[in-house]
Design an enzyme around this catalytic site. Structure first.
Site, PDB file in Angstrom:
ATOM      1  N   CYS A 123       1.046  -1.296  -0.015  1.00 16.75           N
ATOM      2  CA  CYS A 123       0.090  -0.136   0.089  1.00 16.75           C
ATOM      3  C   CYS A 123       0.939   1.314   0.023  1.00 16.75           C
ATOM      4  CB  CYS A 123      -0.779  -0.070   1.381  1.00 16.75           C
ATOM      5  SG  CYS A 123      -1.865   1.487   1.501  1.00 16.75           S
ATOM      6  N   CYS A 256      -0.951   3.699  -6.586  1.00 13.65           N
ATOM      7  CA  CYS A 256      -1.946   3.283  -5.615  1.00 13.65           C
ATOM      8  C   CYS A 256      -2.061   1.737  -6.133  1.00 13.65           C
ATOM      9  CB  CYS A 256      -3.203   4.144  -5.974  1.00 13.65           C
ATOM     10  SG  CYS A 256      -4.671   3.286  -4.772  1.00 13.65           S
TER      11      CYS A 256
HETATM   12  N1  DGL Z   1      -3.777   0.654  -1.861  1.00 15.71           N
HETATM   13  C1  DGL Z   1      -4.002   1.903  -1.091  1.00 15.71           C
HETATM   14  C2  DGL Z   1      -2.582   2.500  -1.540  1.00 15.71           C
HETATM   15  O1  DGL Z   1      -1.745   1.862  -2.379  1.00 15.71           O
HETATM   16  C3  DGL Z   1      -4.804   2.848  -1.187  1.00 15.71           C
HETATM   17  C4  DGL Z   1      -6.238   2.630  -0.784  1.00 15.71           C
HETATM   18  C5  DGL Z   1      -6.726   3.546   0.335  1.00 15.71           C
HETATM   19  O2  DGL Z   1      -6.808   4.554   0.212  1.00 15.71           O
HETATM   20  O3  DGL Z   1      -7.046   2.864   1.270  1.00 15.71           O
HETATM   21  O4  DGL Z   1      -2.200   3.718  -1.437  1.00 15.71           O
END
Ligand code: DGL
Length: 258
Positions: A123, A256
């Protein structure tokens, strides 16, 4: 002393939820799983790549998606960056712990699980706000597991793909990420650090575009996720054009995992 330091890192002191066992503290055995976490399903894209990697054949994985607390990308704008850091620390501690709770009020864990031998933060937002803190907490509790984030890897891969080391002229790149990741400045900072580390001589300008609502739309499987992504990409390109920067826009990082 260690506990005091850890309490400072964990603002809410909720680390009792995680059970530590001797095995989590000891040198990790090869048969232990690799721990991977994200705020939700986004990190599964990273897990998929890890599972397909020939160098990681035979590895086992534990995946944690903190859907109860997502979207992580909105905490910074709400002034809750410290809480987000705490979530990232707890996610990481959960993965290296050897127990789990089914009852939040219980004193001791209800079940046993294998502690992860390394933690991958799949993440970007959690990496930006919590990787260094999780690493510091691991050191506080004597855990030897490493905490790996996705931002460094993404930046290194981007620099390789645009041929930054061999480039003779300036380069521009874009980043699409959660509003939180963009607000943290983690991508431009990491690009700067990597360029210095790799002795890249040409300037690399980073254009950043936050994508509010994208992670949510993907998590919920709504049809407008594609549209949100397209609109944000358009805004990024418009921002680049308006800037008057002459360097060609060579790549856009999807920063993301959702
Ligand atoms: N998957 C998360 C990232 O790579 C973002 C998702 C969220 O905002 O919870 O930043």
């Amino acid at each position: 002393m260690r506990k005091m330091k850890m309490r400072r890192l964990l603002s809410g002191g909720l680390f009792a939820l995680v059970a530590f066992g001797a095995s989590a503290m000891a040198v990790a055995a090869d048969s232990l799983p690799i721990g991977v976490f994200d705020s939700g399903i986004g990190g599964l894209t990273v897990l998929e790549k890890l599972m397909a990697h020939p160098g990681l054949k035979g590895e086992r994985y534990t995946y944690l998606g903190d859907q109860a607390n997502m979207p992580y990308g909105d905490y910074a704008a709400a002034g809750k960056s410290a809480y987000l850091r705490e979530l990232a620390i707890k996610d990481a501690l959960f993965l290296i712990s050897d127990g789990y709770f089914t009852d939040g009020a219980a004193e001791s864990p209800q079940g046993a699980k294998a502690p992860a031998k390394v933690v991958v933060i799949a993440c970007n937002t959690a990496t930006a706000y919590g990787r260094d803190a999780a690493d510091a907490v691991f050191r506080c509790v004597g855990a030897r597991q490493r905490v790996i984030g996705v931002i460094n890897a993404g930046v290194r891969s981007m620099l390789r793909q645009v041929g930054a080391v061999q480039a003779t002229g300036p380069i521009a790149v874009g980043v699409l990420a959660t509003p939180g990741t963009i607000a943290s400045g983690a991508y431009p900072r990491t690009v700067e650090r990597e360029c210095a580390h790799q002795d890249i001589k040409v300037p690399v300008t980073v254009f950043s575009q936050g994508c509010p609502g994208l992670a949510d739309a993907i998590e919920l499987g709504t049809a407008d996720a594609d549209q949100i992504a397209r609109d944000n990409l358009r805004s990024l390109v418009a921002q680049y054009r308006k800037s008057g920067v002459a360097a060609p826009l060579k790549a856009v990082i999807l920063g993301c995992t959702h």
